[in-house]
Design an enzyme around this catalytic site. Structure first.
Site, PDB file in Angstrom:
ATOM      1  N   TYR A  39     -67.174  14.115 -32.560  1.00 35.99           N
ATOM      2  CA  TYR A  39     -67.421  12.832 -31.893  1.00 35.99           C
ATOM      3  C   TYR A  39     -68.188  13.060 -30.601  1.00 35.99           C
ATOM      4  O   TYR A  39     -68.355  14.199 -30.144  1.00 35.99           O
ATOM      5  CB  TYR A  39     -66.105  12.088 -31.635  1.00 35.99           C
ATOM      6  CG  TYR A  39     -65.264  12.671 -30.512  1.00 35.99           C
ATOM      7  CD1 TYR A  39     -64.624  13.898 -30.664  1.00 35.99           C
ATOM      8  CD2 TYR A  39     -65.123  12.007 -29.302  1.00 35.99           C
ATOM      9  CE1 TYR A  39     -63.856  14.430 -29.640  1.00 35.99           C
ATOM     10  CE2 TYR A  39     -64.352  12.526 -28.274  1.00 35.99           C
ATOM     11  CZ  TYR A  39     -63.721  13.743 -28.449  1.00 35.99           C
ATOM     12  OH  TYR A  39     -62.969  14.270 -27.432  1.00 35.99           O
ATOM     13  N   ARG A  58     -75.504  17.917 -27.882  1.00 34.68           N
ATOM     14  CA  ARG A  58     -74.143  18.414 -28.135  1.00 34.68           C
ATOM     15  C   ARG A  58     -73.625  17.930 -29.486  1.00 34.68           C
ATOM     16  O   ARG A  58     -72.941  18.669 -30.204  1.00 34.68           O
ATOM     17  CB  ARG A  58     -73.206  17.997 -26.999  1.00 34.68           C
ATOM     18  CG  ARG A  58     -71.812  18.615 -27.143  1.00 34.68           C
ATOM     19  CD  ARG A  58     -70.938  18.376 -25.930  1.00 34.68           C
ATOM     20  NE  ARG A  58     -70.640  16.973 -25.750  1.00 34.68           N
ATOM     21  CZ  ARG A  58     -69.945  16.473 -24.724  1.00 34.68           C
ATOM     22  NH1 ARG A  58     -69.501  17.283 -23.766  1.00 34.68           N
ATOM     23  NH2 ARG A  58     -69.713  15.191 -24.624  1.00 34.68           N
ATOM     24  N   ARG A 106     -58.547  15.832 -51.999  1.00 30.15           N
ATOM     25  CA  ARG A 106     -57.974  16.643 -50.929  1.00 30.15           C
ATOM     26  C   ARG A 106     -57.954  18.126 -51.290  1.00 30.15           C
ATOM     27  O   ARG A 106     -57.322  18.533 -52.268  1.00 30.15           O
ATOM     28  CB  ARG A 106     -56.555  16.176 -50.594  1.00 30.15           C
ATOM     29  CG  ARG A 106     -55.994  16.889 -49.370  1.00 30.15           C
ATOM     30  CD  ARG A 106     -54.571  16.503 -49.024  1.00 30.15           C
ATOM     31  NE  ARG A 106     -54.125  17.249 -47.847  1.00 30.15           N
ATOM     32  CZ  ARG A 106     -53.731  18.519 -47.887  1.00 30.15           C
ATOM     33  NH1 ARG A 106     -53.679  19.170 -49.027  1.00 30.15           N
ATOM     34  NH2 ARG A 106     -53.382  19.141 -46.769  1.00 30.15           N
ATOM     35  N   HIS A 108     -58.606  21.926 -48.782  1.00 26.99           N
ATOM     36  CA  HIS A 108     -59.048  22.405 -47.464  1.00 26.99           C
ATOM     37  C   HIS A 108     -60.535  22.804 -47.462  1.00 26.99           C
ATOM     38  O   HIS A 108     -61.245  22.565 -46.506  1.00 26.99           O
ATOM     39  CB  HIS A 108     -58.223  23.617 -47.020  1.00 26.99           C
ATOM     40  CG  HIS A 108     -56.825  23.268 -46.604  1.00 26.99           C
ATOM     41  ND1 HIS A 108     -55.934  22.632 -47.419  1.00 26.99           N
ATOM     42  CD2 HIS A 108     -56.174  23.479 -45.441  1.00 26.99           C
ATOM     43  CE1 HIS A 108     -54.779  22.473 -46.786  1.00 26.99           C
ATOM     44  NE2 HIS A 108     -54.900  22.973 -45.570  1.00 26.99           N
ATOM     45  N   LYS A 154     -66.844  19.678 -30.081  1.00 24.24           N
ATOM     46  CA  LYS A 154     -66.248  18.375 -29.744  1.00 24.24           C
ATOM     47  C   LYS A 154     -65.696  17.764 -31.025  1.00 24.24           C
ATOM     48  O   LYS A 154     -66.253  16.848 -31.621  1.00 24.24           O
ATOM     49  CB  LYS A 154     -67.269  17.465 -29.057  1.00 24.24           C
ATOM     50  CG  LYS A 154     -66.585  16.343 -28.278  1.00 24.24           C
ATOM     51  CD  LYS A 154     -67.513  15.720 -27.275  1.00 24.24           C
ATOM     52  CE  LYS A 154     -66.934  14.486 -26.635  1.00 24.24           C
ATOM     53  NZ  LYS A 154     -65.693  14.688 -25.887  1.00 24.24           N
ATOM     54  N   GLU A 186     -59.697  24.149 -18.672  1.00 22.27           N
ATOM     55  CA  GLU A 186     -60.198  22.801 -18.391  1.00 22.27           C
ATOM     56  C   GLU A 186     -59.048  21.802 -18.420  1.00 22.27           C
ATOM     57  O   GLU A 186     -57.888  22.191 -18.588  1.00 22.27           O
ATOM     58  CB  GLU A 186     -61.286  22.412 -19.399  1.00 22.27           C
ATOM     59  CG  GLU A 186     -60.785  22.398 -20.831  1.00 22.27           C
ATOM     60  CD  GLU A 186     -61.860  22.084 -21.873  1.00 22.27           C
ATOM     61  OE1 GLU A 186     -62.937  21.550 -21.527  1.00 22.27           O
ATOM     62  OE2 GLU A 186     -61.599  22.363 -23.061  1.00 22.27           O
ATOM     63  N   LEU A 210     -64.823  22.955 -23.551  1.00 19.25           N
ATOM     64  CA  LEU A 210     -65.919  22.109 -24.007  1.00 19.25           C
ATOM     65  C   LEU A 210     -66.947  22.059 -22.883  1.00 19.25           C
ATOM     66  O   LEU A 210     -66.583  21.814 -21.729  1.00 19.25           O
ATOM     67  CB  LEU A 210     -65.431  20.684 -24.295  1.00 19.25           C
ATOM     68  CG  LEU A 210     -66.559  19.782 -24.793  1.00 19.25           C
ATOM     69  CD1 LEU A 210     -66.884  20.083 -26.254  1.00 19.25           C
ATOM     70  CD2 LEU A 210     -66.212  18.317 -24.629  1.00 19.25           C
TER      71      LEU A 210
END
Ligand code: PMP
Length: 288
Positions: A39, A58, A106, A108, A154, A186, A210
Site C-alpha cells: 500500500y 516506493r 488458498r 501459500h 510497505k 522506527e 521503512l
C-alpha cells in the site's frame, strides 16, 4: 455501514469508481487471506499530491519485492490519484492505494498462473497537525521491535505495527519508539530522528525500517539549512540522551517528540533543529 466512514464516498476498485459501501473483494483475496499485498499513503494539500513521484517509486519497489507486476503504469497511477482527489471533494486529504496479489485458491505459494491483482484506492479526510499540536509535540514509549526482517516493504501485513501501535494506546502515549538489539529502528507508523549536539541522526536505510518519503525529504531539508546529517546505527542510550527527538510520516509531517517513557526530551520544548526542518517542510508544501 462501516463505522467512522461515510458509506457514500467514492472509492476505486479494479477499474471502477463506486460507493464505499458497495466496494467488495472476495474472501479468497490474498490480501485478506495472507496479507499478501502492498500500500501507499500520499498526503494531498489543496488538491496537490505531495512527493507523488517518490511515493510511486516506493510503490514500484514494494510491488517488485512481492514480484507483483504493477497493474497501472506511472501515468495510470497519477490519473487515478487525480480522480480520487477530484471525486473526494476534499482538497486536503490522504490518498490510500493498495495492491494485492489477487484472488486464487488458498495456497501459500504464488498462483501458478497469472491472476489479476486487486487494486483499491480511496481518499480519506485528514487535517495536517495544527499549530497547537506542533507546540504540544507528541509523547512516546520505547519498546522492543518484534517485527519481521522486511520492514523496508510497505506491506499490508502490518500485524507487528498494529501490536506496537496498540502498546502506545494502552500506555496513553501517541507513538512507540522501537529498538532492535538495542538500536533504534522506527515508530509503529513513522520514522524517528535524533538530534545530538546539533547533528541530525537517523537509522540507516536497510531492511529494518521503512524508508519513509519524509526520510529523503528531511535529508534534503537538512542539507539546505546546513544541519549536519548522518545515517548510522543509534543506541537506545543516545535516544534517551537526545537533545531533540523528531517523528516523521505522511500524516504527522514532522513533529517533535517531547516526552519519552514519561521523561522530557531535551528541554521538553520543540527545539531549534525541529524549528528549522519544520519551516523547510512548510515551505515545500507552500511551493506545491
Ligand atoms: N515507517 C513506518 C513503519 C510507516 O508505516 C511509515 C508511514 N507510512 C513511515 C515509516 C513513514 O513513511 P512516510 O514518510 O512515507 O509516511
Amino acid at each position: 455501514m462501516i463505522p467512522g466512514v461515510p458509506g457514500d464516498s467514492q472509492v476505486y476498485l479494479n477499474g471502477e469508481f463506486l460507493r464505499l459501501d458497495e466496494a467488495k473483494v472476495s474472501v479468497l483475496d490474498r490480501g485478506f487471506i495472507f496479507g499478501d499485498g502492498i500500500y501507499e499513503v500520499v498526503p494531498v494539500y489543496n488538491g496537490n499530491a505531495f512527493r507523488m513521484a517518490e511515493h510511486l517509486d516506493r510503490l514500484d519497489r514494494s510491488l517488485a519485492a512481492l514480484r507483483i507486476a504493477s497493474p497501472l503504469d506511472r501515468a495510470g497511477w497519477i490519473d487515478l490519484v487525480a480522480e480520487l482527489i477530484a471525486r473526494g471533494g476534499m482538497p486536503t486529504c490522504l490518498i490510500y492505494l493498495q495492491v494485492t496479489r489477487g484472488v486464487y485458491k488458498r495456497d501459500h505459494a504464488f498462483p501458478p498462473e497469472p491472476v489479476a491483482p486487486t487494486v483499491f484506492g480511496m481518499a480519506s479526510a485528514w487535517s495536517p497537525p495544527s499549530a497547537e499540536q506542533r507546540a504540544r509535540g507528541i509523547s512516546a514509549i520505547g519498546i522492543p521491535d518484534e517485527r519481521w526482517l522486511h520492514c523496508e516493504i510497505k506491506s499490508v501485513s502490518l500485524l507487528g505495527n498494529v501490536l506496537a501501535r496498540q502498546q502506545a494506546v494502552d500506555a496513553h502515549v501517541d507513538e512507540v519508539v522501537q529498538f532492535r538489539d538495542g538500536y533504534l529502528t522506527e515508530g509503529s507508523s513513522s520514522n524517528i530522528w535524533v538530534v545530538s549536539q546539533g547533528k541530525l541522526l537517523a537509522p540507516p536505510k536497510n531492511n529494518l525500517i521503512l524508508e519513509g518519503i519524509r526520510y529523503g525529504l528531511l535529508g534534503e531539508l537538512a542539507a539546505e539549512t546546513g544541519i549536519p546529517f548522518e545515517a548510522r546505527r543509534i543506541t537506545r542510550e543516545e535516544v534517551e540522551r537526545a537533545d531533540e527527538l523528531l517523528v516523521t510520516s505522511a500524516t504527522k509531517e514532522v513533529l517533535p517528540i517531547l516526552s519519552l517513557d514519561g521523561k522530557p526530551v531535551g528541554s521538553g520544548k520543540p527545539g531549534p533543529v525541529y524549528a528549522q526542518l519544520r519551516a523547510g517542510y512548510d515551505a515545500r508544501i507552500a511551493a506545491l
